[in-house]
Design a protein around this motif. Structure first.
Motif, PDB file in Angstrom:
ATOM      1  N   TYR A 453      -3.177   8.035 -28.542  1.00 19.67           N
ATOM      2  CA  TYR A 453      -1.974   6.682 -28.957  1.00 19.67           C
ATOM      3  C   TYR A 453      -1.067   6.300 -27.834  1.00 19.67           C
ATOM      4  O   TYR A 453      -0.241   5.419 -28.077  1.00 19.67           O
ATOM      5  CB  TYR A 453      -0.971   7.570 -29.841  1.00 19.67           C
ATOM      6  N   GLN A 454      -1.824   6.552 -26.689  1.00 19.51           N
ATOM      7  CA  GLN A 454      -0.805   6.158 -25.332  1.00 19.51           C
ATOM      8  C   GLN A 454      -1.032   4.572 -25.296  1.00 19.51           C
ATOM      9  O   GLN A 454      -0.055   3.928 -24.869  1.00 19.51           O
ATOM     10  CB  GLN A 454      -1.636   6.481 -24.008  1.00 19.51           C
ATOM     11  N   LYS A 455      -1.971   3.802 -25.806  1.00 20.90           N
ATOM     12  CA  LYS A 455      -1.772   2.305 -25.435  1.00 20.90           C
ATOM     13  C   LYS A 455      -0.839   1.659 -26.589  1.00 20.90           C
ATOM     14  O   LYS A 455      -0.441   0.627 -26.375  1.00 20.90           O
ATOM     15  CB  LYS A 455      -3.531   1.895 -25.768  1.00 20.90           C
ATOM     16  N   ARG A 456      -0.523   2.466 -27.889  1.00 22.19           N
ATOM     17  CA  ARG A 456       0.224   1.762 -28.543  1.00 22.19           C
ATOM     18  C   ARG A 456       1.772   2.192 -28.357  1.00 22.19           C
ATOM     19  O   ARG A 456       2.688   1.874 -28.934  1.00 22.19           O
ATOM     20  CB  ARG A 456      -0.087   1.950 -29.915  1.00 22.19           C
ATOM     21  N   ARG A 457       2.040   3.041 -27.678  1.00 18.75           N
ATOM     22  CA  ARG A 457       3.341   3.600 -27.366  1.00 18.75           C
ATOM     23  C   ARG A 457       3.991   3.207 -26.164  1.00 18.75           C
ATOM     24  O   ARG A 457       3.093   2.964 -24.992  1.00 18.75           O
ATOM     25  CB  ARG A 457       3.365   5.179 -26.978  1.00 18.75           C
ATOM     26  N   SER A 458       5.319   2.822 -25.864  1.00 19.11           N
ATOM     27  CA  SER A 458       5.788   2.278 -24.717  1.00 19.11           C
ATOM     28  C   SER A 458       6.294   3.500 -24.045  1.00 19.11           C
ATOM     29  O   SER A 458       6.943   4.681 -24.268  1.00 19.11           O
ATOM     30  CB  SER A 458       7.061   1.755 -25.206  1.00 19.11           C
ATOM     31  N   ARG A 459       6.087   3.463 -22.578  1.00 21.89           N
ATOM     32  CA  ARG A 459       6.218   4.424 -21.719  1.00 21.89           C
ATOM     33  C   ARG A 459       7.349   3.949 -20.701  1.00 21.89           C
ATOM     34  O   ARG A 459       6.965   2.920 -19.898  1.00 21.89           O
ATOM     35  CB  ARG A 459       4.995   4.865 -20.920  1.00 21.89           C
ATOM     36  N   GLU A 467       5.592  12.193 -28.626  1.00 24.69           N
ATOM     37  CA  GLU A 467       6.280  12.271 -29.679  1.00 24.69           C
ATOM     38  C   GLU A 467       6.542  13.636 -30.418  1.00 24.69           C
ATOM     39  O   GLU A 467       5.624  14.508 -29.998  1.00 24.69           O
ATOM     40  CB  GLU A 467       5.884  11.199 -30.689  1.00 24.69           C
TER      41      GLU A 467
END
Length: 668
Positions: A453-459, A467
């Motif tokens: 899910y890293q591409k859809r989450r803001s870092r 999460e």
């Protein structure tokens, strides 16, 4: 400020231990040394003193793996990368280190694991070295190695045998050199190592305190001098220390030049065969040890004395009892001369009539016995005299591991018997779970859950966005002790044959094993008109032995009261410690002739057995001591079915002793 170390050359006595330590220093690939002995026999002192006498080594400055800068092929991946980039490796000359392995060390701490801080900040995997990396080119010292978790001992011995530490865990794959002198110490009173682990140690010696009074006085005076002024004491022995250090260096240089003849190799194998060892490791280690002895003594060839000395160091923990000679049975037995064919014919004719009379007599005796038991159970027992006998304690034996049903109940506590899941952060990490109970983060599983899910989450300022739904916790396993309750029939019927003698010996054997496995043991005996707790929950061998010796046998059989009291002890202990692993063992023929509540004695016992069956927390076993004959009641078997217990019958085995039952069936 470094603490002064007692000089190796000033150790009094213990020549065998110091000799074995020196040989391992000359050739670290011998497989290590296991020192068995009493407390206070200079085991730890000798190990630390050995490091002080060994020559200094050159290491790469700042390298956690203690790499040798002069051996490119044996450098760690990081040092190799620096060399390829044209960077000169800074060097440092220092003494060999002694790395202590604590008993509570986890597998991550020993082998190494993923660098958590680097993974979270940079989003990349990096290996964080463990104790095996620190011990490379040094000494790894394990005090009380027999108390260390078996799987930790196993991975250490694997690394010591290969000279490599191979890590495949938490998404990390890493290999580094792990050549070290492995020294383990243990007190046999605290329990033994498994034979598989014992065999992995190259050498094993047994030591004890000095018996000579003059030598003991000399030891005291030397230690007093060291404590008064350690610097001056070390200076007084510096010449001996230097000579020993130079001798070890010369022996190391001579290793590649020393030879062993085929005749001596055959002698190595002969000594191993004479000791009935398992496998071939003993032969190999004897040969290598004999070569090392010859190197240390300055010889170019191995002698018979070298092989004999090597065998003395290598075979102690590998010697096995020789198998018994085969028994040759005669196909036909000679006919007694005093019996003629006519006499034999008469005997055959008389046999049916005699057998019928014996069967009738047995039936009448059993019938009378049942009627008598019924009358006695209905009457008051307080004025009936009881004739009791005290039987000796039978021979003890080494019990094997007791099999217990594994469940998924998390438990606390410690011990060395049964594997169980634990709610603490101690123990081996076996899998992960989404349940949040222990706050024991399983980082590898958490990162795997978050990765898709890293591409859809803001870092923001982090490499990985995690999460709450990604969090995984570790499920761990460890060994704990059991709680064993013996319910022993001490009525008059137990006096027949060797029943009570063997029963006492078996219980004492279990107590010895329980002391080593950190179990708790209790014992209930029933006879006469009641049952009583002879041994409250304890691990005291001395108290148990005394009570067993004094336990009388005789009187009637209050079976129901005995089973009830044993179960009550378990219930009471559950309130004190809900994490126990209980095991109730009933030893009886199942006959009951004393009522507890006014009903039929055996029916009351069956009701209690069903109550125990419904308590799934309790493991049970029934040992039937009833002798086989023309008439068998099978009451103990009925009890085992009602209790859902494992059932054992003495007559099913070759020997009709209780010891054999325990050995063959449930003391595994």
């Amino acid at each position: 400020m470094e603490k002064n170390i007692y000089p190796f050359s000033a150790i009094v006595g213990q020549q065998k231990m110091t000799r074995a330590l020196i040989l391992n220093a000359v050739c670290p690939t011998l497989g290590g040394l296991l020192i068995r002995g009493e407390k206070g026999t200079a085991k730890s002192t000798a190990v630390r003193a050995l490091a002080a006498v060994l020559p200094e080594i050159e290491v790469v400055l700042g390298c956690p793996f203690n790499c040798d800068p002069h051996e490119y092929e044996r450098l760690c991946p990081e040092c190799k990368a620096r060399v390829k980039q044209g960077i000169d490796l800074p060097m440092l000359k220092r003494k060999i280190k002694v790395i202590d392995l604590p008993l509570g060390a986890t597998e991550d701490r020993v082998l190494g694991s993923l660098d958590l801080e680097y993974a979270v900040k940079e989003g990349k995997r990096r290996f964080s070295s463990g104790l095996l990396a620190s011990a490379h080119r040094g000494i790894l010292y394990i005090d009380e190695v027999n108390l260390l978790n078996d799987h930790i001992v196993d991975v250490i011995l694997d690394a010591a045998g290969m000279g490599l530490n191979i890590v495949e865990r938490e998404g990390v794959s890493y290999i580094h050199q792990a050549e070290f002198i492995l020294i383990g110490t243990m007190n046999p009173e605290e329990g033994e190592l498994r034979p598989q682990l014992l065999d992995r140690f190259g050498m094993c010696i047994q030591i004890k305190g000095i018996d000579d009074p003059d030598e003991r006085v000399r030891l005291i005076k030397l230690r007093e001098r060291f404590d008064r002024n350690s610097t001056n004491f070390i200076m007084a022995y510096q010449s001996r220390q230097n000579n020993l250090s130079q001798k070890i260096m010369r022996a190391k240089e001579r290793v590649s030049h020393t030879r062993i003849s085929d005749e001596m190799v055959q002698f190595c194998s002969k000594l191993a065969l004479d000791a009935f060892v398992a496998g071939h490791r003993a032969d190999i280690v004897i040969r290598k040890t004999a070569l090392t002895i010859a190197c240390y003594e300055g010889r170019d060839a191995v002698t018979e004395e070298d092989v004999n000395e090597a065998a003395d160091l290598v075979l102690l923990h590998r010697i096995r009892i020789p198998p018994p000679p085969p028994q040759h049975k005669h196909e036909e037995k000679e006919r007694p001369q005093e019996e003629s064919p006519e006499d034999e014919k008469e005997k055959q004719e008389e046999k049916p009539a005699t057998q019928n009379r014996q069967e009738d007599e047995v039936r009448e005796e059993e019938k009378e016995g049942e009627e008598k038991d019924k009358e006695e159970s209905e009457n008051s027992l307080s004025h009936i005299p009881m004739f009791e006998s005290v039987f000796p304690v039978g021979d003890t034996f080494k019990v094997r591991r007791m099999q217990m049903k594994r469940d998924r109940i998390p438990r606390k506590g410690s011990g060395r018997r049964s594997r169980t899941r634990t709610s603490s952060k101690a123990g081996r990490y076996v899998m992960s779970t989404m349940e949040r109970r222990t706050n024991d983060l399983a980082l590898d599983a958490t990162l795997r859950a978050a990765a898709p899910y890293q591409k859809r989450r803001s870092r923001q300022d982090v490499a990985i966005a995690i999460e709450d739904s990604d969090i995984r916790e570790k499920i761990r396993e460890k060994r704990i002790g059991n709680f064993i309750v013996f319910v022993v029939d001490a009525s008059g019927s137990m006096g027949a044959g060797k029943r009570m003698i063997e029963t006492k010996g078996a219980i004492l054997s279990l107590l010895l094993d329980a002391y080593q496995k950190r179990d708790k043991v209790a014992m209930v005996a029933f006879k006469g008109d009641r049952a009583e707790v002879l041994l409250p929950p304890t691990s005291s061998i001395e108290l148990a032995h005394k009570l067993l010796e004094e336990l009388p046998t005789g009187g009637k059989t209050p079976l129901c009261h005995g089973i009830s009291l044993g179960y009550q002890i378990i219930q009471s202990y559950f309130r004190k410690d809900p994490y126990i692993y209980p095991f109730l063992i009933l030893i009886s023929d199942g006959k009951a002739n004393v009522s507890q509540y006014g009903g039929k004695p055996f029916s009351e016992a069956m009701e209690v057995a069903e109550e125990i069956k419904n308590d799934t927390r309790v493991n049970t076993a029934v040992v039937d001591v009833e002798k086989s004959g023309l008439i068998s009641f099978g009451l103990a078997h009925q009890l085992s079915i009602q209790m859902a217990a494992r059932y054992f019958r003495i007559e099913d085995l070759k020997s009709d002793t209780l010891v054999e039952v325990l050995r063959e069936d449930f003391l595994v």
